[in-house]
Design an enzyme around this catalytic site. Structure first.
Site, PDB file in Angstrom:
ATOM      1  N   ASP A 185       0.861  -1.185   0.000  1.00 27.64           N
ATOM      2  CA  ASP A 185       0.000   0.000   0.000  1.00 27.64           C
ATOM      3  C   ASP A 185       0.891   1.227   0.000  1.00 27.64           C
ATOM      4  O   ASP A 185       1.671   1.438   0.928  1.00 27.64           O
ATOM      5  CB  ASP A 185      -0.905  -0.001   1.235  1.00 27.64           C
ATOM      6  N   GLU A 239     -10.379   3.346  -1.520  1.00 31.53           N
ATOM      7  CA  GLU A 239     -10.876   3.514  -0.157  1.00 31.53           C
ATOM      8  C   GLU A 239     -11.358   4.943   0.114  1.00 31.53           C
ATOM      9  O   GLU A 239     -12.268   5.142   0.912  1.00 31.53           O
ATOM     10  CB  GLU A 239      -9.787   3.123   0.864  1.00 31.53           C
ATOM     11  N   HIS A 289     -12.108  -1.784   2.227  1.00 30.37           N
ATOM     12  CA  HIS A 289     -11.063  -1.254   3.096  1.00 30.37           C
ATOM     13  C   HIS A 289     -11.540  -1.386   4.540  1.00 30.37           C
ATOM     14  O   HIS A 289     -12.624  -0.914   4.887  1.00 30.37           O
ATOM     15  CB  HIS A 289     -10.846   0.221   2.729  1.00 30.37           C
TER      16      HIS A 289
END
Ligand code: MG
Length: 371
Positions: A185, A239, A289
């Site tokens: 990420d 997200e 998420h």
């Protein structure tokens, strides 16, 4: 069975909605964590009046109706407040029918494989590698997500920790072994050029499966450029995105290859289901998420066990975060999986002592006017 009373319990960190019907049923939902006390204020000022007096059958359309009615205040707080309402109404519906939400959606309360999600960008490389290998052995995780880049870098690079990405990814790969799936990420960190360079030079050679939010999320064309360039790494994201029209654009332009809506940011389960369906129509998987151990992970588990296009894992934080002990039963990882709570509604209760310590707010139906 109209909605008669909407209570909120909030701290700066997290907040909950308790929805009551005229015939005495109660459901509980949750606001997105952080600044949840501000969300509670928005809830009573801009959301509650749209819901009071409505019936539980309105649940699917109500969230969109509220977001559209409050169009002068788009996304963020209105969506966060609406998410608290929508998730409370799904709980209420499940409890009235004596079924878990997952069953209302056509699924079953099975166990869902999870990836262990590191939340630490600043952690020392060796410490990260060591703890992931230990968690693999202790809890049976078959996948982990680690953080690269620096979200304050404005799309350039990891100014705060030069060279960390190059060091971290191979060190973690070596520590956890070849059988563990690795996810990255970047939290909106990179320019497309840098993201492609990292994807080709570091992620692909280390068999990284997913590259999440490689570029500033609002720069859809940048992300699409990375997706187009990288053949061996799946680009994921979403997200932060709470606008369903933006979701249609993202999916339509092939910006991401796996969608990650957040149930609490986007305005609840009903709106998340719409994103999952848009993705399904485009042949894309969905992993909501869910970055902490509050109800957002419960919502994600119910959804993943029900939709037609689930990604292979739910997100499950490996940090001992502030939400530990907040819910019962607590979510625990066994053999790399977490059981979807199987009681009616969401199947979890919030610690009653926490309610006692929280700030209280209430909006009620005016019996005389029905408004
Ligand atoms: Mg993320």
């Amino acid at each position: 069975m109209e909605l008669a009373k909407l209570e909120t319990f909030s701290t700066e960190r997290v907040g909950f909605v308790r929805a009551h019907t005229t015939d005495g049923d109660v459901g509980i939902g949750q606001f997105a964590p952080y600044n949840a006390d501000i969300t509670a204020t928005v809830f009573h000022r801009q959301v509650a009046d749209h819901a009071l007096g409505r019936t539980i059958e309105d649940i699917g359309a109500l969230a969109d109706e509220i977001v559209e009615a409050e169009y002068k205040y788009p996304w963020s707080y209105v969506c966060r407040a609406t998410g608290g309402l929508d998730t409370a109404l799904w709980d209420l519906r499940g409890k009235r029918q004596g079924e878990p939400v997952v069953s209302l959606l056509g699924g079953e309360p099975t166990s869902v494989p999870v990836y262990g999600s590191s939340m630490r960008q600043e952690i020392d490389v060796d410490a990260e590698a060591e703890r992931l290998a230990r968690l693999r052995d202790e809890s049976g995780f078959e996948a982990f997500k680690i953080r690269t880049g620096d979200w304050s870098s404005k799309g350039d690079d990891e100014d705060a920790w030069p060279g960390r990405t190059e060091e971290l990814v191979p060190a973690v790969r070596e520590a956890v072994g070849d059988d563990v799936t690795l996810l990255i990420d970047a939290n909106s960190s990179y320019t497309p050029e840098r993201a492609i360079e990292i994807g080709e030079g570091i992620l692909a050679p280390n068999d990284v499966a997913y590259f999440e939010e490689p570029c500033p999320y609002w720069e859809l064309e940048w992300t699409a450029e990375v997706t187009d360039a990288l053949d061996d790494v799946t680009v994921t994201g979403g997200e932060q995105d709470t606008d369903l029209a933006q979701w249609r654009r993202m999916i339509g332009m092939d910006a991401v290859e796996l969608v990650q809506p957040d149930v609490c940011y986007i305005g609840g389960l009903s709106r998340t289901l719409q994103v999952a369906e848009l993705a399904a129509d485009a042949g894309l998987p969905c992993i909501p998420h869910s970055a902490n151990r509050s109800m957002v992970t419960v919502f994600a588990l119910h959804l993943l066990a029900a939709i037609d296009n689930p990604g292979p894992y739910a997100e499950f934080t490996i940090e001992d975060d502030w939400a530990g002990g907040l819910l019962s039963p607590e979510l625990t990882v066994e053999d790399g999986e977490v059981a979807v709570p199987s009681g009616p509604g969401w199947g979890v209760e919030v610690d009653p002592d926490w309610f006692d310590r929280a700030e209280y707010g209430v909006s009620e139906l005016d019996e005389a006017t029905g408004a």
